[in-house]
Each structure stands twice: as structure tokens, then as C-alpha cells.
Design a protein around this motif. Sequence first.
Motif, PDB file in Angstrom:
ATOM      1  N   ARG A   1     -49.964   7.107 -35.528  1.00 13.62           N
ATOM      2  CA  ARG A   1     -51.270   7.116 -34.861  1.00 13.62           C
ATOM      3  C   ARG A   1     -52.378   7.483 -35.840  1.00 13.62           C
ATOM      4  O   ARG A   1     -53.424   6.832 -35.890  1.00 13.62           O
ATOM      5  N   GLN A   2     -52.160   8.511 -36.652  1.00 17.00           N
ATOM      6  CA  GLN A   2     -53.171   8.921 -37.619  1.00 17.00           C
ATOM      7  C   GLN A   2     -53.434   7.841 -38.661  1.00 17.00           C
ATOM      8  O   GLN A   2     -54.578   7.596 -39.030  1.00 17.00           O
ATOM      9  N   ARG A   3     -52.380   7.186 -39.122  1.00 20.03           N
ATOM     10  CA  ARG A   3     -52.566   6.096 -40.090  1.00 20.03           C
ATOM     11  C   ARG A   3     -53.317   4.926 -39.465  1.00 20.03           C
ATOM     12  O   ARG A   3     -54.176   4.311 -40.101  1.00 20.03           O
ATOM     13  N   LEU A   4     -52.973   4.599 -38.227  1.00 20.70           N
ATOM     14  CA  LEU A   4     -53.643   3.493 -37.546  1.00 20.70           C
ATOM     15  C   LEU A   4     -55.114   3.806 -37.313  1.00 20.70           C
ATOM     16  O   LEU A   4     -55.976   2.959 -37.534  1.00 20.70           O
ATOM     17  N   VAL A   5     -55.420   5.021 -36.892  1.00 18.28           N
ATOM     18  CA  VAL A   5     -56.808   5.422 -36.687  1.00 18.28           C
ATOM     19  C   VAL A   5     -57.580   5.314 -37.996  1.00 18.28           C
ATOM     20  O   VAL A   5     -58.679   4.745 -38.038  1.00 18.28           O
ATOM     21  N   ARG A   6     -57.019   5.811 -39.081  1.00 15.46           N
ATOM     22  CA  ARG A   6     -57.680   5.748 -40.391  1.00 15.46           C
ATOM     23  C   ARG A   6     -57.883   4.294 -40.816  1.00 15.46           C
ATOM     24  O   ARG A   6     -58.960   3.918 -41.285  1.00 15.46           O
ATOM     25  N   TYR A   7     -56.859   3.450 -40.638  1.00 14.41           N
ATOM     26  CA  TYR A   7     -56.938   2.034 -41.018  1.00 14.41           C
ATOM     27  C   TYR A   7     -58.053   1.323 -40.246  1.00 14.41           C
ATOM     28  O   TYR A   7     -58.849   0.579 -40.824  1.00 14.41           O
ATOM     29  N   LEU A   8     -58.124   1.555 -38.934  1.00 14.20           N
ATOM     30  CA  LEU A   8     -59.133   0.884 -38.121  1.00 14.20           C
ATOM     31  C   LEU A   8     -60.532   1.445 -38.357  1.00 14.20           C
ATOM     32  O   LEU A   8     -61.514   0.711 -38.267  1.00 14.20           O
TER      33      LEU A   8
END
Length: 124
Positions: A14-21
Motif C-alpha cells: 500500500r505504501q509503495r503504491l501510494v508513493r508511486y501514484l
Amino acid sequence: MRSLLILDSQTDRRQRLVRYLCEAGYEVCGISEAQYCQWNDYSGFDLVVVNFYPDAAGTWDFYMGLKKKYPDLPVLVYLQKSFHAFRSLKQAIDSVFSYPEKACRLPRPVRAVRTLARCDHGLC
């Protein structure tokens, strides 16, 4: 700027996806399934993205409750087991936002769904 709510129980993903987006230009808020009960108002988001877990009934409960309360709020449900699939998920999100809003609504309710060919291991 488009705002997204990400519901994913796996903290690292979730944290990686939030950062990516966020790096892609979206305003993103990420929550876990344990946190979704604490939220009362989802109307401030342009899209809700839910990671589907086949063994978690809470995923569908969240989806059905959200669509009942906010029928016009787009919800994208996906199954992602790998960090490498972020690019295709971003493309799906971009597609939702680029599609004309009125085209997303069905002209009348769907009364029946025709049975599709039998699927085996998720592949049709």
C-alpha cells in the motif's frame, strides 16, 4: 488534481503504491481494511481502488456498502500480488479518468448476466 483512495491490507504494498501514484501526479490516501470502518465520508475522492483478496469477505462488503452509499463514485477492484504490476494498475486508473463520465452509466439496469465459458485457474 485527481484524488484516489487506496484500500489495501498489506502495508508495504500500500505504501509503495501510494508513493508511486503520488509521483504520477495523483493525490492519494491509502488505508487498510481495518481502517475503512473509521471513515464516514468518501465523497471527496474521485476514485476508490480496492485490492481484492479472494478469501476476504470484507472486500466485497466494503465495495457493496460504498456503491450503495455513493452509486456514482467509480470503484476499481483489482487483484495484485506483485509490486511489478503498478504500471498496469496506473494505466487502468488513467483509463477510468479519461473515459467520459456519462459513458460509464448503463442506460438501464442489467437484469441478467449470461453465463460465460467455464474458467479454469482465472484464465478463460
